[in-house]
Design an enzyme around this catalytic site. Structure first.
Site, PDB file in Angstrom:
ATOM      1  N   GLN A   1       0.846  -1.200   0.000  1.00  0.00           N
ATOM      2  CA  GLN A   1       0.000   0.000   0.000  1.00  0.00           C
ATOM      3  C   GLN A   1       0.885   1.256   0.000  1.00  0.00           C
ATOM      4  O   GLN A   1       1.688   1.450   0.915  1.00  0.00           O
ATOM      5  CB  GLN A   1      -0.924   0.008   1.221  1.00  0.00           C
ATOM      6  CG  GLN A   1      -2.009   1.062   1.070  1.00  0.00           C
ATOM      7  CD  GLN A   1      -2.875   1.218   2.303  1.00  0.00           C
ATOM      8  OE1 GLN A   1      -2.390   1.214   3.424  1.00  0.00           O
ATOM      9  NE2 GLN A   1      -4.174   1.396   2.103  1.00  0.00           N
TER      10      GLN A   1
ATOM     11  N   TYR B   1      -5.686  10.757   4.124  1.00  0.00           N
ATOM     12  CA  TYR B   1      -4.303  11.067   3.787  1.00  0.00           C
ATOM     13  C   TYR B   1      -4.250  11.855   2.470  1.00  0.00           C
ATOM     14  O   TYR B   1      -5.284  12.284   1.971  1.00  0.00           O
ATOM     15  CB  TYR B   1      -3.470   9.782   3.788  1.00  0.00           C
ATOM     16  CG  TYR B   1      -3.428   9.199   5.187  1.00  0.00           C
ATOM     17  CD1 TYR B   1      -2.871   9.938   6.233  1.00  0.00           C
ATOM     18  CD2 TYR B   1      -3.998   7.965   5.496  1.00  0.00           C
ATOM     19  CE1 TYR B   1      -2.864   9.448   7.538  1.00  0.00           C
ATOM     20  CE2 TYR B   1      -3.992   7.479   6.805  1.00  0.00           C
ATOM     21  CZ  TYR B   1      -3.430   8.230   7.816  1.00  0.00           C
ATOM     22  OH  TYR B   1      -3.431   7.772   9.108  1.00  0.00           O
TER      23      TYR B   1
ATOM     24  N   ARG C   1      -7.559   1.877  -2.859  1.00  0.00           N
ATOM     25  CA  ARG C   1      -8.418   1.872  -1.667  1.00  0.00           C
ATOM     26  C   ARG C   1      -9.028   3.255  -1.467  1.00  0.00           C
ATOM     27  O   ARG C   1      -8.337   4.267  -1.497  1.00  0.00           O
ATOM     28  CB  ARG C   1      -7.612   1.498  -0.422  1.00  0.00           C
ATOM     29  CG  ARG C   1      -8.507   1.252   0.781  1.00  0.00           C
ATOM     30  CD  ARG C   1      -7.751   0.725   1.971  1.00  0.00           C
ATOM     31  NE  ARG C   1      -8.550  -0.292   2.640  1.00  0.00           N
ATOM     32  CZ  ARG C   1      -8.545  -0.497   3.953  1.00  0.00           C
ATOM     33  NH1 ARG C   1      -7.764   0.196   4.743  1.00  0.00           N
ATOM     34  NH2 ARG C   1      -9.312  -1.437   4.481  1.00  0.00           N
TER      35      ARG C   1
ATOM     36  N   ARG D   1      -8.314  -6.232  11.743  1.00  0.00           N
ATOM     37  CA  ARG D   1      -7.974  -6.572  13.126  1.00  0.00           C
ATOM     38  C   ARG D   1      -7.935  -8.071  13.377  1.00  0.00           C
ATOM     39  O   ARG D   1      -7.133  -8.547  14.160  1.00  0.00           O
ATOM     40  CB  ARG D   1      -8.943  -5.864  14.082  1.00  0.00           C
ATOM     41  CG  ARG D   1      -8.660  -4.370  14.192  1.00  0.00           C
ATOM     42  CD  ARG D   1      -9.817  -3.608  14.762  1.00  0.00           C
ATOM     43  NE  ARG D   1     -10.949  -3.575  13.838  1.00  0.00           N
ATOM     44  CZ  ARG D   1     -12.085  -2.950  14.063  1.00  0.00           C
ATOM     45  NH1 ARG D   1     -12.258  -2.308  15.199  1.00  0.00           N
ATOM     46  NH2 ARG D   1     -13.063  -2.952  13.165  1.00  0.00           N
TER      47      ARG D   1
HETATM   48  C1  LIG Z   1      -4.051  -1.164  13.965  1.00  0.00           C
HETATM   49  C2  LIG Z   1      -4.654  -0.700  12.668  1.00  0.00           C
HETATM   50  C3  LIG Z   1      -3.833  -0.228  11.658  1.00  0.00           C
HETATM   51  C4  LIG Z   1      -4.375   0.158  10.421  1.00  0.00           C
HETATM   52  N1  LIG Z   1      -3.536   0.557   9.406  1.00  0.00           N
HETATM   53  C5  LIG Z   1      -4.046   0.838   8.180  1.00  0.00           C
HETATM   54  C6  LIG Z   1      -3.179   1.101   7.078  1.00  0.00           C
HETATM   55  O1  LIG Z   1      -1.948   1.040   7.183  1.00  0.00           O
HETATM   56  N2  LIG Z   1      -3.771   1.414   5.891  1.00  0.00           N
HETATM   57  C7  LIG Z   1      -5.127   1.458   5.732  1.00  0.00           C
HETATM   58  O2  LIG Z   1      -5.609   1.755   4.632  1.00  0.00           O
HETATM   59  N3  LIG Z   1      -5.957   1.153   6.753  1.00  0.00           N
HETATM   60  C8  LIG Z   1      -5.444   0.830   7.958  1.00  0.00           C
HETATM   61  N4  LIG Z   1      -6.287   0.453   8.971  1.00  0.00           N
HETATM   62  C9  LIG Z   1      -7.699   0.202   8.673  1.00  0.00           C
HETATM   63  C10 LIG Z   1      -7.893  -1.284   8.323  1.00  0.00           C
HETATM   64  O3  LIG Z   1      -7.300  -1.611   7.079  1.00  0.00           O
HETATM   65  C11 LIG Z   1      -9.384  -1.661   8.226  1.00  0.00           C
HETATM   66  O4  LIG Z   1      -9.994  -0.795   7.287  1.00  0.00           O
HETATM   67  C12 LIG Z   1     -10.114  -1.542   9.544  1.00  0.00           C
HETATM   68  O5  LIG Z   1      -9.394  -2.150  10.594  1.00  0.00           O
HETATM   69  C13 LIG Z   1     -11.507  -2.183   9.450  1.00  0.00           C
HETATM   70  O6  LIG Z   1     -11.399  -3.558   9.142  1.00  0.00           O
HETATM   71  P1  LIG Z   1     -11.598  -4.677  10.278  1.00  0.00           P
HETATM   72  O7  LIG Z   1     -12.932  -4.390  10.910  1.00  0.00           O
HETATM   73  O8  LIG Z   1     -11.566  -5.981   9.560  1.00  0.00           O
HETATM   74  O9  LIG Z   1     -10.499  -4.504  11.264  1.00  0.00           O
HETATM   75  C14 LIG Z   1      -5.772   0.092  10.216  1.00  0.00           C
HETATM   76  C15 LIG Z   1      -6.599  -0.353  11.257  1.00  0.00           C
HETATM   77  C16 LIG Z   1      -6.052  -0.762  12.468  1.00  0.00           C
HETATM   78  C17 LIG Z   1      -6.977  -1.283  13.545  1.00  0.00           C
END
Ligand SMILES: Cc1cc2nc3c(=O)[nH]c(=O)nc-3n(C[C@H](O)[C@H](O)[C@H](O)COP(=O)(O)O)c2cc1C
Length: 367
Positions: free
Chosen positions: A104, A185, A232, A325
């Site tokens: 990414q 961003y 994304r 997560r």
């Molecule tokens: C610890 C953490 C780090 C994340 N880092 C990114 C990232 O680097 N890039 C991004 O687009 N989204 C990031 N997100 C968002 C996740 O990709 C995802 O959209 C979000 O956790 C919802 O999905 P889930 O319910 O399956 O966790 C992050 C989320 C968490 C909790």
């Protein structure tokens, strides 16, 4: 033990552009903040990703395309030779386990601090509007700094940063790249009228605000070919200060998504709702209508569980599901979902920072 393979085709192979996936379960990009100041991946990161290689596709965490694009300490980069060589260890480890991994590409724009910027300069943004919120530096959390607006003449240099990063990612052996145009961003800042008040060809009309995302995507395609580039978007995610999304989400993304169709991308990836928070959307917004405008493979994400993924797949609302997560504490998530084995919920303290603890020490399940 259950056999969930009888309920869905999510466990079956598929293809996104030129990328062959062994199943339709994707690891969402998740920043884990476990890098040294040089942003170079090492064996620890290779182990972490290799442990999760049974995902149909890993989208590696957001990775800074340049020193200027960096907004948080302890995040990786892909602008130097050393970082590129470090990522090669990661891709080789994932490939050795039969996995696929894309990177990414990240520029934080205004969401940074002078403490993180080269020579203590102001972060750059579409307009000189300060974000709310704190970012993480080696000195701890600090408020983000006042950004300066990019000159029109600087925009080609931003696109060049993406091009170089994409080219480095190719040399590092990734299977493709994901353009990060989500989560407030840089590219998302250009998309939204709340953060973009420019009067040049990159501001004002929806066409103008979407221009940078499209130009960056085309530049990355020149390196990779369209079938190894995904994107994304997070149409309704507010930023850290709860700045509302664009004043007209349906019009903005109703323009951008069909424009992406002409690029023949590997996939479109939406955060459906507010990232890692809620799947609720403001009145008048219909995420399925927006994703339905996309002609190619669509990855849905945000607060999914297996049942929701199966249901939305059966309704043909998604082609694949991305879990974030759940991949933290379940390296073998695909196998656990397949067999109905119990899932481990990662404590928040394990999300960011530290080393192997809470990162590569999660056991695989009994099934
Ligand atoms: C610890 C953490 C780090 C994340 N880092 C990114 C990232 O680097 N890039 C991004 O687009 N989204 C990031 N997100 C968002 C996740 O990709 C995802 O959209 C979000 O956790 C919802 O999905 P889930 O319910 O399956 O966790 C992050 C989320 C968490 C909790």
């Amino acid at each position: 033990m259950t056999d969930n393979t009888t309920r869905t085709d999510l466990f079956e192979p598929t293809r996104m552009g030129a990328i062959e996936l062994s199943n339709r379960i994707v690891m969402a990009p998740i920043t884990r903040s476990r890098y040294a100041e040089d942003g170079i991946p090492n064996e620890l990161h290779a182990t972490y990703y290799a442990q999760r290689a049974s995902a149909g596709l890993i989208i590696a965490e957001a990775t800074n395309i340049s020193a200027q694009g960096r907004g948080y300490a302890a995040t990786p980069g892909i602008w130097s030779e050393e970082q590129t060589a470090g990522w090669k260890k990661v891709t080789e480890a994932v490939h050795a386990e039969g996995g696929k991994i894309v990177l990414q590409l990240w520029h934080v724009g205004r969401f940074s601090s002078v403490a993180l910027q080269p020579d203590g300069q102001a972060p750059v943004a579409p307009s000189a509007i300060k974000a709310e919120g704190d970012t993480y530096t080696t000195e701890g959390f600090v408020p983000v700094s006042m950004p300066r607006a990019l000159e029109t003449g600087e925009v080609p240099g931003i696109i060049e940063q993406y091009r170089v990063a994409a080219s480095n990612a190719k040399r590092a052996g990734f299977d493709g790249v994901e353009v990060h145009s989500a989560n407030s961003y840089l590219l998302d800042q250009f998309l939204r009228d709340s953060t973009n008040q420019r009067t040049d060809q990159y501001g004002g009309s929806i066409e103008n605000r979407a221009r940078l995302t499209l130009e960056v995507t085309r530049a990355v395609i020149e390196i990779w070919g369209s079938e190894r580039v995904g994107i994304r978007l997070s149409p309704v995610t507010p930023d850290a200060g709860n700045t509302p999304p664009d004043s007209n989400v349906m019009a903005l993304f109703g323009y951008l998504v069909p424009e992406l169709n002409s690029l023949n991308l590997a996939y479109l990836h939406f955060v459906e709702g507010a990232t890692a928070t809620s799947r609720d959307v403001p009145e008048g917004v219909d995420m399925d209508a927006l994703s339905g405008l996309f002609a190619g493979p669509y990855i849905g994400n945000n607060n999914y569980d297996l049942d929701m993924a199966i249901e939305r797949r059966a309704e043909n609302k998604i082609d694949a599901v991305a879990f974030g997560r759940l991949f933290i504490a379940n390296p073998d998530l695909v196998q656990r979902l397949r067999t109905g084995a119990a899932l481990t919920i990662a404590p928040r303290e394990s999300y960011y920072g530290g080393g192997a603890k809470g990162y590569t020490d999660w056991p695989t399940g009994n099934y």
